[in-house]
Scaffold this active site. Structure first.
Site, mmCIF file in Angstrom:
data_model
loop_
_atom_site.group_PDB
_atom_site.id
_atom_site.type_symbol
_atom_site.label_atom_id
_atom_site.label_comp_id
_atom_site.label_asym_id
_atom_site.label_seq_id
_atom_site.Cartn_x
_atom_site.Cartn_y
_atom_site.Cartn_z
ATOM 1 N N TYR A 192 0.850 -1.197 0.000
ATOM 2 C CA TYR A 192 0.000 0.000 0.000
ATOM 3 C C TYR A 192 0.889 1.252 0.000
ATOM 4 O O TYR A 192 0.691 2.161 -0.813
ATOM 5 C CB TYR A 192 -0.918 -0.010 1.223
ATOM 6 C CG TYR A 192 -1.789 1.220 1.339
ATOM 7 C CD1 TYR A 192 -2.929 1.374 0.550
ATOM 8 C CD2 TYR A 192 -1.471 2.242 2.240
ATOM 9 C CE1 TYR A 192 -3.721 2.507 0.648
ATOM 10 C CE2 TYR A 192 -2.265 3.377 2.340
ATOM 11 C CZ TYR A 192 -3.389 3.504 1.544
ATOM 12 O OH TYR A 192 -4.171 4.634 1.642
ATOM 13 N N LYS A 196 1.185 4.261 -2.838
ATOM 14 C CA LYS A 196 0.881 5.660 -2.511
ATOM 15 C C LYS A 196 2.080 6.568 -2.803
ATOM 16 O O LYS A 196 1.916 7.739 -3.150
ATOM 17 C CB LYS A 196 0.415 5.776 -1.054
ATOM 18 C CG LYS A 196 -0.939 5.122 -0.819
ATOM 19 C CD LYS A 196 -2.058 5.887 -1.497
ATOM 20 C CE LYS A 196 -3.109 5.058 -2.134
ATOM 21 N NZ LYS A 196 -4.149 5.829 -2.808
HETATM 22 N N1 LIG Z 1 -9.021 6.587 4.922
HETATM 23 C C1 LIG Z 1 -7.784 6.931 5.131
HETATM 24 O O1 LIG Z 1 -7.316 6.985 6.278
HETATM 25 C C2 LIG Z 1 -6.896 7.319 3.976
HETATM 26 C C3 LIG Z 1 -5.693 7.957 4.271
HETATM 27 C C4 LIG Z 1 -4.863 8.326 3.236
HETATM 28 C C5 LIG Z 1 -5.230 8.090 1.936
HETATM 29 N N2 LIG Z 1 -6.397 7.442 1.662
HETATM 30 C C6 LIG Z 1 -6.721 7.199 0.257
HETATM 31 O O2 LIG Z 1 -7.967 7.821 -0.046
HETATM 32 C C7 LIG Z 1 -8.647 7.106 -1.069
HETATM 33 C C8 LIG Z 1 -10.053 6.798 -0.617
HETATM 34 O O3 LIG Z 1 -9.966 6.023 0.566
HETATM 35 P P1 LIG Z 1 -11.207 5.840 1.542
HETATM 36 O O4 LIG Z 1 -10.649 5.753 2.899
HETATM 37 O O5 LIG Z 1 -12.240 6.828 1.227
HETATM 38 O O6 LIG Z 1 -11.673 4.377 1.091
HETATM 39 P P2 LIG Z 1 -13.109 3.687 1.233
HETATM 40 O O7 LIG Z 1 -13.923 4.334 2.286
HETATM 41 O O8 LIG Z 1 -12.807 2.234 1.327
HETATM 42 O O9 LIG Z 1 -13.791 4.011 -0.178
HETATM 43 C C9 LIG Z 1 -13.200 3.538 -1.333
HETATM 44 C C10 LIG Z 1 -14.062 3.890 -2.523
HETATM 45 O O10 LIG Z 1 -13.435 3.304 -3.671
HETATM 46 C C11 LIG Z 1 -14.394 2.477 -4.315
HETATM 47 N N3 LIG Z 1 -13.758 1.319 -4.935
HETATM 48 C C12 LIG Z 1 -12.996 0.374 -4.337
HETATM 49 N N4 LIG Z 1 -12.610 -0.535 -5.244
HETATM 50 C C13 LIG Z 1 -13.145 -0.157 -6.431
HETATM 51 C C14 LIG Z 1 -13.118 -0.687 -7.745
HETATM 52 N N5 LIG Z 1 -12.501 -1.840 -8.005
HETATM 53 N N6 LIG Z 1 -13.752 -0.027 -8.736
HETATM 54 C C15 LIG Z 1 -14.435 1.123 -8.476
HETATM 55 N N7 LIG Z 1 -14.499 1.671 -7.253
HETATM 56 C C16 LIG Z 1 -13.878 1.034 -6.241
HETATM 57 C C17 LIG Z 1 -15.363 2.039 -3.244
HETATM 58 O O11 LIG Z 1 -16.557 1.624 -3.870
HETATM 59 P P3 LIG Z 1 -17.760 0.912 -3.061
HETATM 60 O O12 LIG Z 1 -18.518 2.040 -2.410
HETATM 61 O O13 LIG Z 1 -18.522 0.226 -4.146
HETATM 62 O O14 LIG Z 1 -17.141 -0.008 -2.071
HETATM 63 C C18 LIG Z 1 -15.471 3.314 -2.427
HETATM 64 O O15 LIG Z 1 -16.380 4.203 -3.032
HETATM 65 C C19 LIG Z 1 -7.798 5.872 -1.351
HETATM 66 O O16 LIG Z 1 -7.010 6.102 -2.492
HETATM 67 C C20 LIG Z 1 -6.917 5.745 -0.115
HETATM 68 O O17 LIG Z 1 -5.701 5.109 -0.403
HETATM 69 C C21 LIG Z 1 -7.251 7.059 2.649
#
Ligand SMILES: NC(=O)c1ccc[n+]([C@@H]2O[C@H](COP(=O)([O-])OP(=O)(O)OC[C@H]3O[C@@H](n4cnc5c(N)ncnc54)[C@H](OP(=O)(O)O)[C@@H]3O)[C@@H](O)[C@H]2O)c1
Length: 293
Positions: A192, A196
């Site tokens: 991961y 990133k």
């Molecule tokens: N949360 C954190 O702490 C954090 C910190 C730093 C960076 N990030 C980054 O921020 C971004 C969003 O993370 P998040 O925390 O919001 O994640 P999340 O809550 O798990 O949401 C992920 C989203 O991506 C969609 N998704 C996953 N696999 C997919 C696929 N194969 N095709 C199309 N859509 C797909 C999901 O769709 P469904 O609704 O259908 O499941 C959901 O809408 C990511 O790139 C992550 O690496 C997150």
């Protein structure tokens, strides 16, 4: 002057530089997308149906920006649009269904492009991402493969296909989701972290290469979403906090951790980077891993 005084001057200059950069954002920062990229423009968000992506859509809706979501789950996407219409019924909303797990298939990105090519896209948010966490040798091959594909391929090819539309405009923006995890070594989050870091270098390189497009590598710490099991603690910010702080800085910086808490966290990690960080980081990661398993 002795060596201590020289070090003092260098440290002061460094903090002076950070201070000036901050002042620039405070003076010129503006989260309003239409003021930046023009009235009536569209924002395109990948992985929009949950977490940070959904947070971006809600904020765009509040601002009256037209929203195009790329999502894999049709009913979840339709529910989101209903929710957005309740926030603000004035903007236009569009759904493109695509599962990025299949993004290596032929014409995958051309098909998305065909559906959005007539929209006046002012802002692209490459948000979709997944997390596989665990002892490396025990993780599943399929999960690791999907993680590399979903976290790296869409950000490159969505940008490549949408960029000609963005470049036609006077000014436009791209926000790519990196992470604090992409800046430092992270046991249990090895692959991961690497994906990133890929997002971060890709975005910052384009910021230098491409004119008239504001690229922003968004590198938050923990944001309260399903990806981190909706955890709440002092270092975890809400999706709205993450999103508004990113939009505020878009156009004034090429990379940011977003919210002030994550920026301070990043600053501290950067100051102790190197040997000390190599000791601290595994302790934090092990702690987190134990908490969640
Ligand atoms: N949360 C954190 O702490 C954090 C910190 C730093 C960076 N990030 C980054 O921020 C971004 C969003 O993370 P998040 O925390 O919001 O994640 P999340 O809550 O798990 O949401 C992920 C989203 O991506 C969609 N998704 C996953 N696999 C997919 C696929 N194969 N095709 C199309 N859509 C797909 C999901 O769709 P469904 O609704 O259908 O499941 C959901 O809408 C990511 O790139 C992550 O690496 C997150």
């Amino acid at each position: 002057m002795d060596i201590i005084e020289w070090i003092g001057i260098i440290v002061l200059c460094y903090f002076g530089y950070l201070f000036i950069k901050e002042c620039k954002v405070i003076i010129f920062g503006n989260p309003n997308v239409q003021q930046k990229y023009g009235k009536g423009c569209w924002a395109l968000v990948t992985g929009a149906t949950d977490g940070i992506g959904k947070g971006f859509c809600q904020e765009f809706s509040r601002q009256g920006v037209n929203v195009c979501i790329v999502a894999r789950n049709k009913s979840k996407a339709e529910n989101l649009i209903e929710e957005l219409k309740k926030i603000n019924g004035k903007p236009q909303y569009k759904i493109v269904i695509a599962d990025f797990q299949n993004c290596l298939q032929e014409s995958f990105f051309q098909k998305i492009y065909q559906e959005v090519k007539d929209l006046d896209i002012g802002l692209l948010v490459n948000n979709v991402g997944v997390l596989t966490v665990g002892e490396f040798h025990k993780t599943s091959d399929v999960d690791q493969q999907n993680q590399i594909i979903i976290n790296c391929i869409p950000v490159v090819f969505m940008t490549k296909y949408i960029l000609p539309l963005l470049k036609k405009r006077q000014r436009s923006g791209v926000i790519n989701l990196s992470s604090l995890a992409g800046r430092f070594s992270n046991p249990y989050y090895q692959v991961y972290s690497a994906t990133k870091a890929f997002n971060d270098y890709f975005t910052r390189s384009l910021q230098i290469e491409v004119e008239n497009v504001d690229f922003l590598s968004l590198r938050p710490g923990f944001v309260q979403t399903a990806m981190v099991k909706n955890q709440t603690d002092l270092l975890t910010v809400s999706t709205q906090q993450c999103v508004t702080s990113a939009l505020f800085q878009l156009g004034n910086k090429e990379a940011t951790a977003g919210h002030i808490i994550h920026r301070i966290q990043t600053l501290i990690f950067t100051l102790v980077e190197g040997k000390l960080m190599d000791i601290i980081s595994p302790i934090i990661a092990k702690q987190l891993y134990k908490q969640k398993h």
